[in-house]
Enzyme design. Sequence first.
Site, PDB file in Angstrom:
ATOM      1  N   GLN A  71       0.839  -1.186   0.000  1.00 57.74           N
ATOM      2  CA  GLN A  71       0.000   0.000   0.000  1.00 57.74           C
ATOM      3  C   GLN A  71       0.887   1.253   0.000  1.00 57.74           C
ATOM      4  OE1 GLN A  71      -3.593  -0.526   2.456  1.00 57.74           O
ATOM      5  NE2 GLN A  71      -2.923  -2.611   2.873  1.00 57.74           N
ATOM      6  N   TYR A  72       0.450   2.317   0.681  1.00 63.95           N
ATOM      7  CA  TYR A  72       1.262   3.531   0.700  1.00 63.95           C
ATOM      8  C   TYR A  72       2.435   3.381   1.654  1.00 63.95           C
ATOM      9  CZ  TYR A  72      -2.202   6.297  -1.852  1.00 63.95           C
ATOM     10  OH  TYR A  72      -3.046   6.789  -2.812  1.00 63.95           O
ATOM     11  N   TYR A  74       6.304   5.629   2.831  1.00 62.02           N
ATOM     12  CA  TYR A  74       7.107   6.857   2.753  1.00 62.02           C
ATOM     13  C   TYR A  74       8.565   6.499   2.552  1.00 62.02           C
ATOM     14  CZ  TYR A  74       9.916  10.770   4.466  1.00 62.02           C
ATOM     15  OH  TYR A  74      10.856  11.757   4.579  1.00 62.02           O
ATOM     16  N   ILE A 148       8.540  -3.884   3.575  1.00 60.66           N
ATOM     17  CA  ILE A 148       8.897  -4.744   2.450  1.00 60.66           C
ATOM     18  C   ILE A 148       7.856  -4.574   1.356  1.00 60.66           C
ATOM     19  CG2 ILE A 148       9.243  -7.127   1.667  1.00 60.66           C
ATOM     20  CD1 ILE A 148      10.050  -7.851   4.511  1.00 60.66           C
ATOM     21  N   GLY A 149       8.313  -4.360   0.147  1.00 63.82           N
ATOM     22  CA  GLY A 149       7.420  -4.307  -1.007  1.00 63.82           C
ATOM     23  C   GLY A 149       8.178  -4.781  -2.226  1.00 63.82           C
ATOM     24  N   GLY A 160      12.052  -3.824  -2.946  1.00 67.21           N
ATOM     25  CA  GLY A 160      12.797  -4.491  -1.884  1.00 67.21           C
ATOM     26  C   GLY A 160      12.367  -4.079  -0.500  1.00 67.21           C
ATOM     27  N   SER A 162      12.877  -1.252   3.101  1.00 69.05           N
ATOM     28  CA  SER A 162      13.328   0.027   3.640  1.00 69.05           C
ATOM     29  C   SER A 162      13.386  -0.104   5.154  1.00 69.05           C
ATOM     30  CB  SER A 162      12.397   1.172   3.230  1.00 69.05           C
ATOM     31  OG  SER A 162      11.079   0.964   3.694  1.00 69.05           O
ATOM     32  N   CYS A 178       1.235   1.577   5.006  1.00 64.91           N
ATOM     33  CA  CYS A 178       0.877   0.194   4.691  1.00 64.91           C
ATOM     34  C   CYS A 178      -0.552  -0.136   5.088  1.00 64.91           C
ATOM     35  CB  CYS A 178       1.859  -0.783   5.346  1.00 64.91           C
ATOM     36  SG  CYS A 178       3.559  -0.516   4.809  1.00 64.91           S
TER      37      CYS A 178
END
Length: 229
Positions: A71-72, A74, A148-149, A160, A162, A178
């Site tokens: 999802q969203y 930063y 994780i995305g 990857g 953050s 998220c």
Amino acid sequence: MEIKHISGLAPYAETLAAMETRVAHIAAGTAAEAIWLLEHPPLYTAGTSTNPADLTDPHRFPVHVAGRGGQYTYHGPGQRVVYVMLDLNKRGRDVRRFVCALEDWIIASLAAFNVRGERRTGRVGVWVVRPDRKGAGGAAAEDKIAAIGVKLRRWVSFHGISINVEPDLSHFSGIVPCGIKDHGVTSLVDLGLPVTLADLDAALLAELPQMLSRLSNGGADAGPAACSA
């Protein structure tokens, strides 16, 4: 494998385009796998499962459609972003195992600073318990320290992880990170640790061979049941 540190604040759109080009070359067999470590300027990214209502301050920072899962989220200075471009054709075509290996990598790297990172069922990413703060129902609060995305193309991964080292945590207030409203966000410095990006990079690179080994041997250390994916 290429391990690359990108200096300065990497522009998002240009970095994403370069990553997609690299992934295409890896899939074609004309480039090696790669791990890129970088920071972005302040921005929000939208994954494939975003709820528009979770962008609570759409004019605060640029918003980029990322194409990854999730999802969203930063990105900004003080946050280590790691783009992970691995050929899962050679490492097992198992998305769940891959996400589990990334979680293991983060948890092991945080342990170098005596931080206990934990999984939570239904919440992808890595969390820390905050006994100094109360959460819902009076229990100890749980804050997210790493996200994780990922996306796969021809079984080559990109995007990857953050990890929050010392970002401005107020910047997360422009989104529901998220999609999770009931928990907060933290960083290594917020936890009272004088950790730098260079310190975290050293821990990540020290644990990288173990992460790759877990991925290649089927994630035997943690097992699929331990993963939140």
